[in-house]
Each structure stands twice: as structure tokens, then as C-alpha cells.
Motif scaffolding. Structure first.
Motif, PDB file in Angstrom:
ATOM      1  N   PHE A   1       0.803  -1.280  -0.028  1.00 32.89           N
ATOM      2  CA  PHE A   1      -0.003  -0.124  -0.114  1.00 32.89           C
ATOM      3  C   PHE A   1       0.906   1.223  -0.092  1.00 32.89           C
ATOM      4  N   ALA A   2       1.844   1.451   0.977  1.00 36.38           N
ATOM      5  CA  ALA A   2       2.474   2.647   1.087  1.00 36.38           C
ATOM      6  C   ALA A   2       3.934   2.320   1.914  1.00 36.38           C
ATOM      7  N   MET A   3       4.469   3.272   2.022  1.00 37.61           N
ATOM      8  CA  MET A   3       5.783   3.177   2.913  1.00 37.61           C
ATOM      9  C   MET A   3       5.942   4.264   3.825  1.00 37.61           C
ATOM     10  N   SER A   4       6.531   4.336   4.947  1.00 39.82           N
ATOM     11  CA  SER A   4       6.831   5.556   5.850  1.00 39.82           C
ATOM     12  C   SER A   4       8.021   5.366   6.648  1.00 39.82           C
ATOM     13  N   PRO A   5       8.955   6.514   6.672  1.00 38.72           N
ATOM     14  CA  PRO A   5       9.966   6.247   7.344  1.00 38.72           C
ATOM     15  C   PRO A   5       9.880   6.111   8.975  1.00 38.72           C
ATOM     16  N   MET A   6      10.609   5.524   9.668  1.00 35.90           N
ATOM     17  CA  MET A   6      10.629   5.887  11.111  1.00 35.90           C
ATOM     18  C   MET A   6      11.240   6.684  11.788  1.00 35.90           C
ATOM     19  N   VAL A   7      10.705   6.958  12.813  1.00 38.58           N
ATOM     20  CA  VAL A   7      11.249   8.401  13.611  1.00 38.58           C
ATOM     21  C   VAL A   7      11.512   8.048  15.208  1.00 38.58           C
ATOM     22  N   LEU A   8      12.681   8.382  15.561  1.00 41.47           N
ATOM     23  CA  LEU A   8      12.906   8.169  17.153  1.00 41.47           C
ATOM     24  C   LEU A   8      12.514   9.383  17.847  1.00 41.47           C
ATOM     25  N   ILE A   9      11.626   8.756  18.787  1.00 38.97           N
ATOM     26  CA  ILE A   9      10.979   9.821  19.597  1.00 38.97           C
ATOM     27  C   ILE A   9      10.992   9.596  20.988  1.00 38.97           C
ATOM     28  N   GLY A  10      10.878  10.826  21.798  1.00 40.44           N
ATOM     29  CA  GLY A  10      11.047  10.576  23.228  1.00 40.44           C
ATOM     30  C   GLY A  10       9.935  11.308  23.979  1.00 40.44           C
ATOM     31  N   SER A  11       9.661  11.218  25.193  1.00 42.91           N
ATOM     32  CA  SER A  11       8.972  11.951  25.900  1.00 42.91           C
ATOM     33  C   SER A  11       9.351  13.392  26.266  1.00 42.91           C
ATOM     34  N   THR A  12       8.615  14.224  26.741  1.00 40.36           N
ATOM     35  CA  THR A  12       9.207  15.534  26.964  1.00 40.36           C
ATOM     36  C   THR A  12      10.039  15.739  28.166  1.00 40.36           C
ATOM     37  N   LYS A  13      10.229  14.509  28.915  1.00 42.39           N
ATOM     38  CA  LYS A  13      11.138  14.363  29.806  1.00 42.39           C
ATOM     39  C   LYS A  13      12.322  14.202  29.580  1.00 42.39           C
TER      40      LYS A  13
ATOM     41  N   SER B   1       2.154   7.808  12.522  1.00 50.46           N
ATOM     42  CA  SER B   1       1.555   7.436  13.738  1.00 50.46           C
ATOM     43  C   SER B   1       2.128   8.768  14.797  1.00 50.46           C
ATOM     44  N   ALA B   2       3.336   9.110  14.764  1.00 48.76           N
ATOM     45  CA  ALA B   2       3.919   9.924  15.515  1.00 48.76           C
ATOM     46  C   ALA B   2       3.932  11.452  15.243  1.00 48.76           C
ATOM     47  N   LEU B   3       3.529  11.910  13.916  1.00 48.34           N
ATOM     48  CA  LEU B   3       3.593  13.028  13.342  1.00 48.34           C
ATOM     49  C   LEU B   3       2.689  14.134  14.215  1.00 48.34           C
ATOM     50  N   SER B   4       1.397  13.904  14.450  1.00 50.12           N
ATOM     51  CA  SER B   4       0.521  15.012  15.239  1.00 50.12           C
ATOM     52  C   SER B   4       1.214  15.044  16.654  1.00 50.12           C
ATOM     53  N   PHE B   5       1.732  13.997  17.270  1.00 56.27           N
ATOM     54  CA  PHE B   5       2.262  14.428  18.720  1.00 56.27           C
ATOM     55  C   PHE B   5       3.506  15.215  18.643  1.00 56.27           C
ATOM     56  N   ILE B   6       4.343  14.938  17.470  1.00 50.30           N
ATOM     57  CA  ILE B   6       5.603  15.628  17.523  1.00 50.30           C
ATOM     58  C   ILE B   6       5.105  17.148  17.197  1.00 50.30           C
ATOM     59  N   THR B   7       4.459  17.366  16.184  1.00 47.10           N
ATOM     60  CA  THR B   7       3.935  18.775  15.609  1.00 47.10           C
ATOM     61  C   THR B   7       3.376  19.486  16.929  1.00 47.10           C
ATOM     62  N   ASP B   8       2.707  18.768  17.853  1.00 47.59           N
ATOM     63  CA  ASP B   8       1.691  19.330  18.977  1.00 47.59           C
ATOM     64  C   ASP B   8       2.713  19.545  19.923  1.00 47.59           C
ATOM     65  N   GLY B   9       3.928  18.874  19.878  1.00 50.97           N
ATOM     66  CA  GLY B   9       4.882  19.292  21.032  1.00 50.97           C
ATOM     67  C   GLY B   9       4.807  18.232  22.207  1.00 50.97           C
ATOM     68  N   LYS B  10       4.121  17.149  22.105  1.00 57.08           N
ATOM     69  CA  LYS B  10       3.628  16.412  23.152  1.00 57.08           C
ATOM     70  C   LYS B  10       4.895  15.183  23.152  1.00 57.08           C
ATOM     71  N   VAL B  11       5.818  14.967  22.096  1.00 58.15           N
ATOM     72  CA  VAL B  11       6.856  14.236  22.376  1.00 58.15           C
ATOM     73  C   VAL B  11       8.175  14.816  21.490  1.00 58.15           C
ATOM     74  N   ARG B  12       9.159  14.756  21.764  1.00 56.68           N
ATOM     75  CA  ARG B  12      10.442  15.093  20.910  1.00 56.68           C
ATOM     76  C   ARG B  12      10.881  14.191  19.754  1.00 56.68           C
ATOM     77  N   ALA B  13      11.118  14.917  18.756  1.00 65.26           N
ATOM     78  CA  ALA B  13      11.716  14.022  17.757  1.00 65.26           C
ATOM     79  C   ALA B  13      12.973  14.146  17.444  1.00 65.26           C
TER      80      ALA B  13
END
Length: 319
Positions: free
Chosen positions: A118-130, A204-216
Motif C-alpha cells: 500500500f505505502a511506506m513510511s520512514p521511522m522516527v526516534l521519539i522521546g517523551s518531553t522528559k 503515527s507520531a507526526l501529530s504528537f511531534i507537531t503538537d509538542g507532546k513528544v520530542r523527535a
């Protein structure tokens, strides 16, 4: 037409609103999603089902059957009759089952018929704001305080699992994995600060990253994402060979007739060229793929060879 399992009875009860003959002629097809609702596999599978079902004049019932590293749902498809009434939508984790589980009731190659990616998507390393704000600072703290760090993992054998193990090898760090039944619940705990780190699908992580809920911290791909132009790749930050791209595909049971495979593949390829589909995938951090069944089969073979190398290098054993 696409309906969820929960809505099946409601749809049937309201069948009188549609011409009975048309409803009777429309074949009911089960699309098994072996992951939790709301994750990338589920969202992208439903997106395509909404286009494929009417194009084939069929009613697709989406069923989420999560668990055991996506093998519960996959096993159901492996047991299904090859009559075009049961399909599997899954990600790269599909080819990894035997590497991470001692007992798997099916062969991910021999017991399925590949239809299309169907599709492909890169992975991103994310972390909590802590967590620290930069990748170098994160790596330094992981080395200094290894017991304080764990990685959320959407499933054993997932692309995130392989990328996580490779990250630890390249950085000389150690961290335990906390396994979840899908991407959505794993990211939820990272957002809440229950687990500090995760290698997640960008979509899956994009909206949380752009909203500042996690670090990328890093895009684990060959190039930066247009959706996150300020997030450098792992390679740009001195970590070569950390290129992990998640992919999503469609399979049928073993022995699915060639004409059925070609017919469904044609509708998938048409959907992948549709502007609305492309735009929705882009918003999810993914890119549509168009390929025939033979190309998908060859792609799977190449992915298996790469996964085998990562498994051997990281010392991943069936659990």
C-alpha cells in the motif's frame, strides 16, 4: 462499501434502505487487521479498503485482531479459504514472526499470497518531553544512566524493533523493550511519559511531534521528511546505516487464484494514484506505492534478507 465488525449488525438491520437485490449480490469480504485500532496499519488499511471495496462492488468488514506480534490475525487469514473473502493487511512485522516467537502456526511466505504494497513510511526516534532535547545529549544520558531508559515497542519483530536494536548497537547503549499490542498504545505511553523512548512510524507520531507532546530526535531514513524538515536524519548525526522504512501491504491466503490477485492489485494501484489517497497518506507521513504482485513478492524476499542480517547482528532470539 466498508463497515467495521461492530457495525455489521447495524448495517444488516438497515439493509432495507438499499435495494435488496444489490445488497444480496455484494460479496462480504473480511479485512483482518492484526493490530490495535488507531495505529498506522489500521489507519492505512482502512483508507485503502474504503476505495477498494466499492471498486470491486464488495462490502469489506474490517476486523481488528491484535496480539502475539500480529500473528493472531495473520493466523486466521492463513487458515482461511482462498476464495477472495478474507484478506490480511499488515506491515513488515509479518515476515518476522519466526525470528521472535518460538511457536508460529504458519509460514509468512508459504501460507500467504502477496497482492500489493500500500505505502511506506520512514521511522522516527521519539522521546517523551522528559528526555534530553538533542540526540547527542540523549545518547550521553543513556550511557550514564542506562537503567532509566526503556523503549516502547509496537510488537516483537516490527520495523521499530529492528530499528531500536540497531540504534542500541550503533550507539553502544542498552535499554529494555516494553512490548505493546500495537503502535497506538505504545505511543500513548510515550506521550504520557510512562516509557521514555520509541522508534515509531512517522505517520503515527507526526501529530504528537507537531503538537509538542513528544520530542523527535532523528528520522531513520535516507533523507529528511518534508513534514518535519527541521528533524535531521540519523545519518546526519553520525549514525550511518540506520535507514528503516516501514511498509504496509495486502495479502490473501495461500492458493488465492491469480485472476483474483490481479483484480484486487489493480484496484490497489488505482487507489495509490488517486490524489485524495496520496494527500491523506502524505498527511500521515507516508508515501503511496504502486507495484504488481510479482514486484511485491521480490520486495518481500529482499526485506527478509535484510531482516535476517539485523537479527543476526543484534542477537535477536525467539521469545
Amino acid at each position: 462499501m466498508i463497515i467495521t465488525r461492530r457495525a455489521t449488525l447495524t448495517g444488516l438491520a438497515g439493509a432495507a434502505l438499499a435495494p435488496r437485490a444489490a445488497f444480496a449480490q455484494r460479496k462480504i469480504v473480511r479485512l483482518i487487521v492484526p493490530a490495535a485500532a488507531g495505529g498506522a496499519i489500521d489507519v492505512i488499511g482502512r483508507l485503502y479498503a474504503q476505495r477498494v471495496a466499492p471498486a470491486l462492488d464488495e462490502s469489506w468488514v474490517v476486523e481488528n485482531k491484535a496480539g502475539a506480534s500480529n500473528t493472531l490475525g495473520a493466523a486466521e487469514v492463513a487458515r482461511a479459504a482462498p476464495d477472495g473473502t478474507t484478506y490480511l493487511t499488515n506491515a513488515d512485522i509479518h515476515i518476522m514472526a519466526r525470528h521472535v516467537m518460538r511457536s508460529v502456526s504458519y509460514d509468512p511466505l508459504a501460507d500467504f499470497t502477496p497482492i500489493s504494497r500500500f505505502a511506506m513510511s520512514p521511522m522516527v526516534l521519539i522521546g517523551s518531553t522528559k528526555t534530553p532535547e538533542t540526540l547527542p545529549a540523549l545518547i550521553a544520558q543513556m550511557k550514564a544512566k542506562p537503567t532509566e531508559y526503556t523503549f516502547a515497542n509496537s510488537g516483537l519483530g516490527s520495523m521499530g524493533h529492528l530499528a531500536t536494536e540497531s540504534f542500541k548497537l550503533r550507539t553502544g547503549t542498552s535499554a529494555e523493550l516494553v512490548n505493546y499490542r500495537g503502535t497506538a498504545p505504545a505511543i500513548t505511553d510515550v506521550v504520557a511519559g510512562q516509557v521514555p523512548l520509541m522508534v515509531a512510524p512517522l505517520g503515527s507520531a507526526l501529530s504528537f511531534i507537531t503538537d509538542g507532546k513528544v520530542r523527535a530526535f532523528a528520522i531513520m531514513g535516507a533523507q529528511r521528511s518534508k513534514l518535519l524538515p527541521n528533524v535531521p536524519t540519523a545519518g546526519e548525526q553520525g549514525l550511518s546505516d540506520l535507514n528503516f522504512t516501514l511498509w504496509y501491504g495486502l495479502w490473501g491466503p495461500k492458493g488465492l487464484p491469480a485472476e483474483t490477485v490481479q483484480r484486487v492489485n489493480a484496484t490497489v494501484q488505482a487507489a495509490s494514484k488517486d490524489r485524495e489517497i496520496v494527500e491523506k497518506l502524505t498527511a500521515l507521513g507516508a508515501e503511496a506505492v504502486t507495484e504488481d504482485p510479482a514486484s511485491f513478492a521480490k520486495f518481500i524476499e529482499a526485506e527478509i534478507q535484510r531482516a535476517n542480517r539485523v537479527v543476526e547482528e543484534a542477537g535477536i532470539k525467539p521469545g
